[in-house]
Enzyme design. Sequence first.
Site, mmCIF file in Angstrom:
data_model
loop_
_atom_site.group_PDB
_atom_site.id
_atom_site.type_symbol
_atom_site.label_atom_id
_atom_site.label_comp_id
_atom_site.label_asym_id
_atom_site.label_seq_id
_atom_site.Cartn_x
_atom_site.Cartn_y
_atom_site.Cartn_z
ATOM 1 N N SER A 211 -6.124 3.030 4.476
ATOM 2 C CA SER A 211 -5.572 2.219 3.388
ATOM 3 C C SER A 211 -6.657 1.545 2.566
ATOM 4 C CB SER A 211 -4.591 1.177 3.940
ATOM 5 O OG SER A 211 -3.675 0.784 2.940
ATOM 6 N N SER B 3 0.793 -1.238 0.000
ATOM 7 C CA SER B 3 0.000 0.000 0.000
ATOM 8 C C SER B 3 0.820 1.280 0.000
ATOM 9 C CB SER B 3 -0.956 0.003 1.187
ATOM 10 O OG SER B 3 -2.032 -0.881 0.954
ATOM 11 N N LYS C 287 -0.146 3.764 -2.580
ATOM 12 C CA LYS C 287 -1.155 4.795 -2.350
ATOM 13 C C LYS C 287 -0.534 6.178 -2.175
ATOM 14 C CE LYS C 287 -4.640 1.713 -0.306
ATOM 15 N NZ LYS C 287 -3.968 0.412 -0.405
#
Length: 483
Positions: free
Chosen positions: A319, A78, A81
């Site tokens: 997330s 993640s 992101k």
Amino acid sequence: MSRPAIPALAAALSFVACAAPPPAPARGDALAPLRPALAELLARPELAGGRIGVLVVDAGDGARLCASDDDRGFATASNMKVLSAVVALATLGPDWCTTTQLRARGEVVDGALRGDLVLVGRGDPLFAAGPDAAATWDRFADGLRALGVARVEGRVFGDGSWLGAETLGRGWSWDSLDEDYAAPFGGLCCARNVVAVRVAPADGEPVATLAPDALPPPEVRARTLAPGERGAVQARRRLGSERIVVSGGLARDAAPATLAVAVPDPAAFAARVLRRELTARGIAVVDGPGARPDAVERIVAVEVSASLREWLTPTLLRSDNLCAEQIARLAARHALADGASAAMARHAAAALERRGVDPRGLVMADGSGLSRRNLAQPRQIVGALLAARAAPWRDDFLAALPTAGRSGTLAVRFRDGPAHGRVRAKTGAIDRVVSLAGYVPRPDPAAPPLVFAVLVNDHTCDASAARAAVDAFVQRLAAHAGW
């Protein structure tokens, strides 16, 4: 060899160094104060056999303080992101919003729409999700009544074509496609593209219900257990099927369990939910031949989305994969009139390069980090963090990051130590990947922070052990910063 400095990043930040930066460390090296911290991380026995990428820079002048394989590609989890959020903010701005429209095609005769209802999405990841969903459907029903429609005789469609035909990321694991964290994306989303499966004990087998109730009834294979007996239930959707199967066991005196399952087709799901919600509000929907090709089309109602600023919280703090996928593709759609994966990657590379981040070697297979095809270098993630800190929307970005030991995906990490309550960073975790990247402030609020990225790939230890190793390194960074 590692790149000796980051001049493009320093130029992008418009920082003027007061003195010449210290000499750049080589790969696997650090300035003297950080050498023990880096050596400890690289020598961790639990990480043996894995790959570790590290970069720590001073945000004031871009000087590299600590580095190891920072110019090599790593699966990001993640941490992707961070790149998606920076690209979206730089492209759209924090106040950007989109819409979802209800359109009617055909004639209204004696209170009946003889034609089609079309729900047209433009990428809102949170359309009809959460406690305000009922109000959205109320407004849509009111819009139809304002046109004199009390009954629909025709077809109901969902149109998610605005972001293209893709609904799954490249390289997503096939055996997780029914998980809520792998919900499909697209131009039209509804209720976060998942259904809640509520499983309650009963005299016979447990009873399973869906909300929204827009998929076939679940197949229940679960058993009712004796009172007090320990058990658990699972809800899975077979690959390529809409049918959800509930298995396991639930004690007769247990509380109901609620599970979340991703739907297979977001646009078709949204159309079914629309149909059910209108019926519940007294607007009957019956099948009919649909509208003629030359039928008049009218906009019945328009729902304006939350702003990109509001989407940052689920994207970074919690997330959320769906929000991350949507914002990365919406940025590409806005810039290139194309929201497909290839366009997303192309636009991201160009947007990052304009902000001083060298995109060479970046592989962006999705916007969330679920894909194992993603590759990013620690220097690219650090570069994006530096660019965010220098941007006019820096406060929006920083506010959405988890705080060590206090919020989001860092709430249960860094419970004490110098990083607690101070470090703000984005986490990342998929199978055999652990990542963390963010900012270590200094005690003087006017002093620039340390900016870091740590990516661990291919470790064979438990994920918790890999996280602990990374966290220990970040604690050392916080101590070096003066805490």
